[in-house]
Motif scaffolding. Structure first.
Motif, PDB file in Angstrom:
ATOM      1  N   LEU A 213       2.016  22.183  45.119  1.00  0.00           N
ATOM      2  CA  LEU A 213       1.005  22.496  46.133  1.00  0.00           C
ATOM      3  C   LEU A 213      -0.407  22.209  45.645  1.00  0.00           C
ATOM      4  CD1 LEU A 213       2.399  25.885  47.527  1.00  0.00           C
ATOM      5  CD2 LEU A 213       2.289  23.692  48.749  1.00  0.00           C
ATOM      6  N   GLY A 214      -0.538  21.875  44.362  1.00  0.00           N
ATOM      7  CA  GLY A 214      -1.857  21.611  43.795  1.00  0.00           C
ATOM      8  C   GLY A 214      -2.521  22.835  43.193  1.00  0.00           C
ATOM      9  N   VAL A 215      -1.775  23.935  43.067  1.00  0.00           N
ATOM     10  CA  VAL A 215      -2.318  25.165  42.482  1.00  0.00           C
ATOM     11  C   VAL A 215      -2.221  25.062  40.954  1.00  0.00           C
ATOM     12  CG1 VAL A 215      -2.071  27.668  42.321  1.00  0.00           C
ATOM     13  CG2 VAL A 215      -1.621  26.497  44.490  1.00  0.00           C
ATOM     14  N   THR A 216      -3.329  25.208  40.275  1.00  0.00           N
ATOM     15  CA  THR A 216      -3.325  25.075  38.815  1.00  0.00           C
ATOM     16  C   THR A 216      -3.713  26.350  38.083  1.00  0.00           C
ATOM     17  OG1 THR A 216      -5.605  24.249  38.886  1.00  0.00           O
ATOM     18  CG2 THR A 216      -3.841  22.604  38.928  1.00  0.00           C
ATOM     19  N   ALA A 217      -4.503  27.209  38.710  1.00  0.00           N
ATOM     20  CA  ALA A 217      -5.036  28.378  38.006  1.00  0.00           C
ATOM     21  C   ALA A 217      -3.932  29.360  37.611  1.00  0.00           C
ATOM     22  CB  ALA A 217      -6.086  29.081  38.869  1.00  0.00           C
ATOM     23  N   ILE A 218      -3.050  29.703  38.556  1.00  0.00           N
ATOM     24  CA  ILE A 218      -2.024  30.705  38.284  1.00  0.00           C
ATOM     25  C   ILE A 218      -1.018  30.228  37.238  1.00  0.00           C
ATOM     26  CG2 ILE A 218      -0.170  32.078  39.270  1.00  0.00           C
ATOM     27  CD1 ILE A 218      -2.994  33.012  39.946  1.00  0.00           C
ATOM     28  N   PRO A 219      -0.500  28.997  37.326  1.00  0.00           N
ATOM     29  CA  PRO A 219       0.378  28.540  36.248  1.00  0.00           C
ATOM     30  C   PRO A 219      -0.299  28.564  34.880  1.00  0.00           C
ATOM     31  CG  PRO A 219       0.668  27.138  38.160  1.00  0.00           C
ATOM     32  CD  PRO A 219      -0.507  28.038  38.460  1.00  0.00           C
ATOM     33  N   THR A 220      -1.617  28.339  34.858  1.00  0.00           N
ATOM     34  CA  THR A 220      -2.334  28.434  33.587  1.00  0.00           C
ATOM     35  C   THR A 220      -2.362  29.873  33.086  1.00  0.00           C
ATOM     36  OG1 THR A 220      -3.742  26.551  34.177  1.00  0.00           O
ATOM     37  CG2 THR A 220      -4.524  27.988  32.420  1.00  0.00           C
ATOM     38  N   VAL A 221      -2.595  30.814  33.999  1.00  0.00           N
ATOM     39  CA  VAL A 221      -2.546  32.233  33.627  1.00  0.00           C
ATOM     40  C   VAL A 221      -1.167  32.578  33.083  1.00  0.00           C
ATOM     41  CG1 VAL A 221      -2.613  34.590  34.531  1.00  0.00           C
ATOM     42  CG2 VAL A 221      -4.336  32.927  35.264  1.00  0.00           C
ATOM     43  N   ALA A 222      -0.128  32.053  33.728  1.00  0.00           N
ATOM     44  CA  ALA A 222       1.233  32.304  33.257  1.00  0.00           C
ATOM     45  C   ALA A 222       1.434  31.749  31.847  1.00  0.00           C
ATOM     46  CB  ALA A 222       2.245  31.670  34.220  1.00  0.00           C
ATOM     47  N   GLY A 223       0.831  30.598  31.580  1.00  0.00           N
ATOM     48  CA  GLY A 223       0.913  30.038  30.235  1.00  0.00           C
ATOM     49  C   GLY A 223       0.279  30.955  29.197  1.00  0.00           C
ATOM     50  N   PHE A 224      -0.853  31.538  29.558  1.00  0.00           N
ATOM     51  CA  PHE A 224      -1.493  32.487  28.640  1.00  0.00           C
ATOM     52  C   PHE A 224      -0.631  33.731  28.440  1.00  0.00           C
ATOM     53  CE2 PHE A 224      -5.534  30.191  29.370  1.00  0.00           C
ATOM     54  CZ  PHE A 224      -5.974  30.126  28.053  1.00  0.00           C
ATOM     55  N   MET A 225       0.058  34.154  29.481  1.00  0.00           N
ATOM     56  CA  MET A 225       0.954  35.292  29.338  1.00  0.00           C
ATOM     57  C   MET A 225       2.084  34.974  28.359  1.00  0.00           C
ATOM     58  SD  MET A 225      -0.352  37.661  31.219  1.00  0.00           S
ATOM     59  CE  MET A 225       0.966  38.858  31.479  1.00  0.00           C
TER      60      MET A 225
ATOM     61  N   LEU B  21       1.824  32.820  25.937  1.00  0.00           N
ATOM     62  CA  LEU B  21       1.178  32.772  24.626  1.00  0.00           C
ATOM     63  C   LEU B  21       1.085  34.171  24.017  1.00  0.00           C
ATOM     64  CD1 LEU B  21      -0.549  31.559  22.340  1.00  0.00           C
ATOM     65  CD2 LEU B  21      -2.528  31.754  23.868  1.00  0.00           C
ATOM     66  N   ILE B  22       0.639  35.114  24.818  1.00  0.00           N
ATOM     67  CA  ILE B  22       0.476  36.483  24.319  1.00  0.00           C
ATOM     68  C   ILE B  22       1.823  37.065  23.900  1.00  0.00           C
ATOM     69  CG2 ILE B  22      -0.151  38.831  24.999  1.00  0.00           C
ATOM     70  CD1 ILE B  22      -2.264  37.532  26.866  1.00  0.00           C
TER      71      ILE B  22
ATOM     72  N   VAL C   7       9.482  36.753  31.119  1.00  0.00           N
ATOM     73  CA  VAL C   7       9.155  37.867  32.011  1.00  0.00           C
ATOM     74  C   VAL C   7       7.644  37.967  32.203  1.00  0.00           C
ATOM     75  CG1 VAL C   7       9.237  40.368  32.279  1.00  0.00           C
ATOM     76  CG2 VAL C   7      11.251  39.143  31.443  1.00  0.00           C
ATOM     77  N   ALA C   8       6.898  37.825  31.105  1.00  0.00           N
ATOM     78  CA  ALA C   8       5.439  37.924  31.180  1.00  0.00           C
ATOM     79  C   ALA C   8       4.846  36.840  32.070  1.00  0.00           C
ATOM     80  CB  ALA C   8       4.834  37.849  29.771  1.00  0.00           C
ATOM     81  N   ALA C   9       5.398  35.625  31.989  1.00  0.00           N
ATOM     82  CA  ALA C   9       4.875  34.517  32.798  1.00  0.00           C
ATOM     83  C   ALA C   9       5.286  34.633  34.253  1.00  0.00           C
ATOM     84  CB  ALA C   9       5.355  33.189  32.219  1.00  0.00           C
ATOM     85  N   LEU C  10       6.455  35.197  34.497  1.00  0.00           N
ATOM     86  CA  LEU C  10       6.965  35.264  35.870  1.00  0.00           C
ATOM     87  C   LEU C  10       6.135  36.186  36.758  1.00  0.00           C
ATOM     88  CD1 LEU C  10       9.100  34.486  37.946  1.00  0.00           C
ATOM     89  CD2 LEU C  10      10.543  36.341  37.061  1.00  0.00           C
ATOM     90  N   VAL C  11       5.552  37.224  36.191  1.00  0.00           N
ATOM     91  CA  VAL C  11       4.826  38.211  37.003  1.00  0.00           C
ATOM     92  C   VAL C  11       3.690  37.559  37.804  1.00  0.00           C
ATOM     93  CG1 VAL C  11       3.377  40.279  36.939  1.00  0.00           C
ATOM     94  CG2 VAL C  11       5.458  40.161  35.538  1.00  0.00           C
ATOM     95  N   PRO C  12       2.718  36.860  37.179  1.00  0.00           N
ATOM     96  CA  PRO C  12       1.646  36.266  37.993  1.00  0.00           C
ATOM     97  C   PRO C  12       2.138  35.135  38.889  1.00  0.00           C
ATOM     98  CG  PRO C  12       1.456  35.551  35.709  1.00  0.00           C
ATOM     99  CD  PRO C  12       2.494  36.626  35.738  1.00  0.00           C
ATOM    100  N   VAL C  13       3.142  34.389  38.437  1.00  0.00           N
ATOM    101  CA  VAL C  13       3.666  33.283  39.240  1.00  0.00           C
ATOM    102  C   VAL C  13       4.329  33.801  40.514  1.00  0.00           C
ATOM    103  CG1 VAL C  13       5.439  31.495  39.291  1.00  0.00           C
ATOM    104  CG2 VAL C  13       3.918  31.660  37.336  1.00  0.00           C
ATOM    105  N   ALA C  14       5.124  34.869  40.399  1.00  0.00           N
ATOM    106  CA  ALA C  14       5.805  35.426  41.568  1.00  0.00           C
ATOM    107  C   ALA C  14       4.800  35.975  42.583  1.00  0.00           C
ATOM    108  CB  ALA C  14       6.772  36.524  41.134  1.00  0.00           C
TER     109      ALA C  14
END
Length: 461
Positions: free
Chosen positions: A381-393, A395-396, A423-430
């Motif tokens: 869909l062209g959404v980049t911000a949330i998948p990036t947040v998931a990547g940081f999750m 990382l943590i 699990v950490a990445a799935l939360v913001p993505v969902a």
């Protein structure tokens, strides 16, 4: 050769598009599996551990290239779905320019900085020389790896997931033969394994170029196609670099995790390497469905087919979760036998640790399946911000395990790293998907209202 994913039964299209991708990805993964098997059985556990110790750095740099290629192909797929061949070619030209810069950067960082990066990761001294040699040889041919990833992504963006499969089969067979030849007969050690991979990748690039030249007139570039606007270059750069950065963020977490594992000694590193090789093959079907969804969503977004995005994703989600449960069961039952393919006799402790890793990860593959599906749908869909947040999750989560849990509970901590990261990445993505799902439903309602009012079909948006 091309395939329009905006017309026809969504699930059937997704499955037919996914199957060649799946077989191709399995063959591509055989590069790493073949290297590990030959190295582990011909050169021993120390050599296998050396290749494994370099794995997170490969993921860091080549993972960036893979993520970037996926992002660069999204504007291509969207323009193809919208029926705009000129925009397709301009998007390809912008992607070529960005990919060339990425290839140069990876080559310089990988060849000049591999020893320093391995030292920062706490690589055991007895593994340092072999690991550094493997990385230096591998990164010296980064241009082939980057080019293959980009060309494959562009071909898939036009709906052709079958032809690259043939290229991968040829390259994989060649790679397997070269690994044995360079290690067993020419005695080139781990450097020979890396060189075999480079030759195979270069041949894949040549085959992709031949296909595009002869059978894909949509990609026959002209001089005017290089006159893309700053906005078009910016969009490609945003999607490509953002998705590449997402993969790198995940890889940094993996590198920190590798640091923790390195402190446990050679046996733990070898066990983690063998388990990862099996795990990477097992999750390929799940990752492949995600790749197909990205192209499917991007094409349908370009065509303004909003209902198809929502309907196709739901059907694919049910199928993928069932697949994940099946794969988890196979890994749990046959994990020990699979791990023994990578190590010689008498390595029971290595096998036991690797099987522990596979059982814990396999039981939660369904979480990973949902993550792949939703993250790739958002990217389409062209959404980049949330998948990036998931990547940081991710990382943590991986960093916390690498720095804290492994020190306290040993190898079990390494086994828990990936599930915690999923699990950490799935939360913001969902959360993000449910928000965008509501927007898709609103777009469907508006489209239906306009059609009912005017008696006309909407033009692709």
């Amino acid at each position: 050769m091309t395939k329009n994913l905006t017309v026809g039964p969504p699930l059937r299209l997704i499955v037919l598009f996914t199957l060649p991708l799946l077989v191709g990805n399995l063959f591509q993964q055989l590069y790493a599996v073949t290297d590990a098997m030959v190295v582990g059985r011909m050169l021993g556990v120390d050599a296998l551990a050396a290749v494994g110790a370099s794995g997170s750095l490969q993921f860091l740099l080549f993972g960036f290239a893979m993520g970037a290629s996926t992002g660069l192909a999204i504007p291509v797929a969207r323009a193809f779905g919208a029926g705009d061949p000129a925009a397709v070619r301009r998007a390809v030209c912008a992607g070529i320019l960005i990919s060339a810069g990425i290839a140069v950067a990876i080559t310089l960082i990988g060849t000049l900085g591999s020893t320093t990066l391995l030292t920062w990761m706490g690589t055991p001294p007895e593994l340092m020389r072999s690991a550094s040699t493997f990385l230096t040889v591998l990164f010296s041919g980064a241009v082939a790896t980057v080019a293959f990833n980009f060309l494959s992504s562009v071909i898939r963006a036009l709906g052709d997931s079958r032809t690259p499969l043939l290229f991968l089969v040829v390259a994989c067979v060649l790679n397997a033969g070269l690994v044995v030849l360079l290690i067993a007969f020419f005695k080139l050690g781990v450097g020979g394994a890396a060189a075999a991979t480079l030759v195979a990748q270069a041949i894949s690039v040549a085959l992709c170029l031949a296909l595009i030249t002869r059978r894909m007139p949509e990609l026959k570039l002209r001089r005017r196609d290089w006159r893309f606007s700053p906005a078009e270059l910016g969009e490609s750069a945003k999607l490509g670099l953002t998705l590449g950065f997402q993969m790198s963020v995940i890889a940094i977490g993996a590198a920190i995790l590798q640091y923790g594992i390195n402190q446990l000694g050679t046996e733990a590193v070898a066990a983690f390497t063998a388990a990862m090789r099996v795990d990477q093959v097992a999750v390929i079907p799940l990752a492949t469905v995600g790749m197909a969804i990205s192209t499917y969503v991007a094409q349908n977004r370009g065509a303004g087919q909003w209902w198809r995005i929502r309907f196709g994703l739901f059907r694919a989600g049910v199928l993928t979760v069932l697949l994940a449960l099946g794969l988890g069961g196979v890994i749990t039952i046959f994990g020990t036998d699979l791990v023994r393919l990578f190590v010689g006799a008498g390595e029971d402790r290595v096998v036991a640790m690797a099987h522990q890793y596979l059982m814990l990860n396999g039981s939660l593959y369904w979480v990973l399946a949902i993550l792949f599906l939703l993250r790739n749908a958002l990217q389409g869909l062209g959404v980049t911000a949330i998948p990036t947040v998931a990547g940081f999750m991710e990382l943590i989560a991986r960093s916390a395990v690498g720095l804290l849990l492994i020190e306290r509970i040993g190898f079990l901590g390494a086994c828990l790293a990936a599930p915690l990261a999923w699990v950490a990445a799935l939360v913001p993505v969902a959360i993000a998907w449910f928000v965008h799902r509501r927007r898709l439903m609103q777009a469907e309602s508006i489209a239906a209202s306009l059609i009912a009012r005017d008696g006309l079909e909407l033009a692709p948006q």
